[in-house]
Structure formats: C-alpha cells, structure tokens
Design a protein around this motif. Structure first.
Motif, PDB file in Angstrom:
ATOM      1  N   ARG A  26       1.499   4.330  -2.671  1.00  0.00           N
ATOM      2  CA  ARG A  26       1.405   5.758  -2.352  1.00  0.00           C
ATOM      3  C   ARG A  26       2.523   6.542  -3.022  1.00  0.00           C
ATOM      4  O   ARG A  26       2.298   7.605  -3.607  1.00  0.00           O
ATOM      5  CB  ARG A  26       1.474   5.954  -0.840  1.00  0.00           C
ATOM      6  CG  ARG A  26       1.652   7.396  -0.389  1.00  0.00           C
ATOM      7  CD  ARG A  26       1.773   7.485   1.129  1.00  0.00           C
ATOM      8  NE  ARG A  26       2.051   8.860   1.548  1.00  0.00           N
ATOM      9  CZ  ARG A  26       3.273   9.329   1.755  1.00  0.00           C
ATOM     10  NH1 ARG A  26       4.335   8.541   1.586  1.00  0.00           N
ATOM     11  NH2 ARG A  26       3.453  10.586   2.131  1.00  0.00           N
ATOM     12  N   THR A  65       0.822  -1.209   0.000  1.00  0.00           N
ATOM     13  CA  THR A  65       0.000   0.000   0.000  1.00  0.00           C
ATOM     14  C   THR A  65       0.856   1.260   0.000  1.00  0.00           C
ATOM     15  O   THR A  65       0.600   2.215  -0.751  1.00  0.00           O
ATOM     16  CB  THR A  65      -0.939   0.009   1.222  1.00  0.00           C
ATOM     17  OG1 THR A  65      -1.790  -1.131   1.166  1.00  0.00           O
ATOM     18  CG2 THR A  65      -1.787   1.278   1.243  1.00  0.00           C
ATOM     19  N   HIS A  96       2.392   9.443  -6.124  1.00  0.00           N
ATOM     20  CA  HIS A  96       3.017  10.765  -6.100  1.00  0.00           C
ATOM     21  C   HIS A  96       3.771  11.027  -7.394  1.00  0.00           C
ATOM     22  O   HIS A  96       3.773  12.157  -7.908  1.00  0.00           O
ATOM     23  CB  HIS A  96       3.973  10.862  -4.911  1.00  0.00           C
ATOM     24  CG  HIS A  96       3.285  11.055  -3.601  1.00  0.00           C
ATOM     25  ND1 HIS A  96       3.945  11.107  -2.388  1.00  0.00           N
ATOM     26  CD2 HIS A  96       1.966  11.202  -3.293  1.00  0.00           C
ATOM     27  CE1 HIS A  96       3.082  11.296  -1.413  1.00  0.00           C
ATOM     28  NE2 HIS A  96       1.879  11.336  -1.933  1.00  0.00           N
TER      29      HIS A  96
END
Length: 272
Positions: A26, A22, A30
């Motif tokens: 992330r 996870t 970005h």
C-alpha cells in the motif's frame, strides 16, 4: 502438547506476514501515485552534500588530515537516515488524523502487521535514498577504501539505525496524532543531527558539547561507517570512538527494544 494447540501459532504468523506485505505494498503504491514527493525526498540529501561539501568544505579541517568530502559523506549518509524519521512521523500521523488507522483496527488483521508494514515500507524508501546518496558520493569523488564486505556492513549499520528511528517515529505519531506536529519533531531532530560528529569532529567543540556529541547515537553510526568505509576521521581516544561499531549496533537495538513495544501498545490502545 497436541498438534492442534500448536498449529494456530504458525497460522497466525503467516497471516501477520501476509498482512504486513499487503500494507507495505500500500505504501509503495502511494509512492507510484505521488512520485514527486518520493523524488524530492531523495534529492534533498544530495543538495545537502553539494552545499556542505563545496560551499563549506574549504573551511573545514579533518582530524589527522584527509579530504573533507570523504570525511563528510558518512555523516551525510547518517543524516539522511535521521531525517527519515520526519517522513515516518508524517505518514503515520496523517493516517491517524484521517481515520485510516481506525479503519485498519476494525479489520481482521494483526495490529503488529500494520506497524510492520509501515516500517518495512519506510526501510525500503531509506534503502533507495542511501543508494542515491552512495551514487552521489561516488560522483563527487568519495570512495570506500576497505573493501566491499566492510562497505556493506556500514550500509547495514545505517539501515539498522533507520529501522530503530522508524519505531521512534511511529510511536511519537501515534501519541500526538497530528501531522502539523512534525514541526515539533524537527526542533528535536536538527539539534540531534548537528550535535554529532557528522559535520565536524567533537574535538573542535567545547568540552561539555564534545561529550554530548561523542555519546550521540548518530555519532556512533557515523564513526563506525567512517571506520568501515576507510574514510578519514575515524578513531579517537574516547570510549565511544574506540568502540564505535559496538555502539552503532547497541544504540539502535536499545531504541527498538524500547520504542517497538511502546508503538505496538499505543496502537492497540487507540480510541480508549
């Protein structure tokens, strides 16, 4: 030992892996939202290759003869890996300064997953950067001459060094926790890169500096890659040169063994 006492261990491991995946996602998200920073990080090493290969290449000599761009490219691959420590440091330090790290610590997730997610994301970024560098090298005439398995082994050694440096960067960022301190890191990184065999042979350096360059962890990876790629400049009479592949494995494993636990311990002690 009962089955109930054994069961929580794989369950915690599954949760740790899920949390790590996870947090890796992330970081990748970005990059999608800020593609400019990602692209610039890939282009900078290409500019370094063109500058050193074409502006300075004519003035460089290769030990034992050979083409300087072929001598240079394995060194540039390793320099790309080394410079990646700055992006790791900046990402971790920014999260720490903005309180993101503290929010992660308040969530029901394993501490190792937060750091493993960052390490995995940065390793993916480095793999993409190496892919760009390999394509750039082929475009300017570089090639590997020892077959695909040896070339893949060289890429594996480069990624192993990058993985080790990721943990160094994470630990330093958690200790300093200031994004602007990346300048201090650059002061250390650039001398480490240039006091190696990436650009010139240690044989051309003064005796004491040649010894420093020969035992530089970066030099071990560069020498091993030159050997595995079949490029000029591999080999030599010194112990580090003759055992480059072994040292290219040993140095990163030592860094991981030291800075991996230090980073996890520092993360768990934040706020104390």
């Amino acid at each position: 030992m009962s089955a109930t006492s054994v069961q929580p261990v794989p369950r915690r491991l599954r949760w740790a892996v899920a949390d790590g995946v996870t947090l890796t996602g992330r970081a990748v998200a970005h990059w999608r939202r800020q593609p400019g920073q990602f692209v610039v990080g890939l282009i900078f090493p290409v500019l370094m290759v063109l500058m050193f290969g074409y502006l300075f290449g004519g003035a460089m000599s290769v030990p034992g003869g050979g083409d300087y761009p072929e001598f240079l490219l394995p060194g540039m691959f390793a320099m790309t890996v080394l410079f990646g420590i700055e992006s790791t440091y900046a990402a971790v330090a920014i999260d720490a300064a903005r309180g993101v790290t503290d929010r992660f610590r308040s969530l029901p997730m394993t501490s190792s997953a937060v750091l493993a997610g960052r390490a995995a994301a940065d390793l993916l970024h480095s793999a993409a950067g190496l892919g760009v560098m390999l394509a750039c090298g082929v475009a300017v005439g570089w090639q590997w001459r020892s077959g695909v398995p040896a070339a893949l082994a060289a890429v594996g050694l480069l990624l192993l060094l990058r993985f080790a440096l990721i943990w160094v960067g994470i630990h330093l960022a958690l200790v300093l926790r200031r994004p602007e301190s990346v300048v201090m890191l650059q002061i250390l990184v650039w001398p480490l890169g240039f006091t190696s065999n990436a650009f010139v042979s240690p044989d051309t350096m003064p005796g004491w500096l040649a010894a420093v360059a020969a035992w530089n962890p970066l030099s071990a990876t560069v020498a091993a890659c030159r050997h595995l790629f079949g490029n000029p400049g591999a080999g030599g009479d010194t112990f580090p040169a003759q055992h480059a592949v072994a040292l290219a494995v040993a140095w990163p494993l030592l860094l991981i063994a030291v800075f991996g636990p230090l980073a996890v311990r520092r993360y768990r002690r934040l706020g104390r």
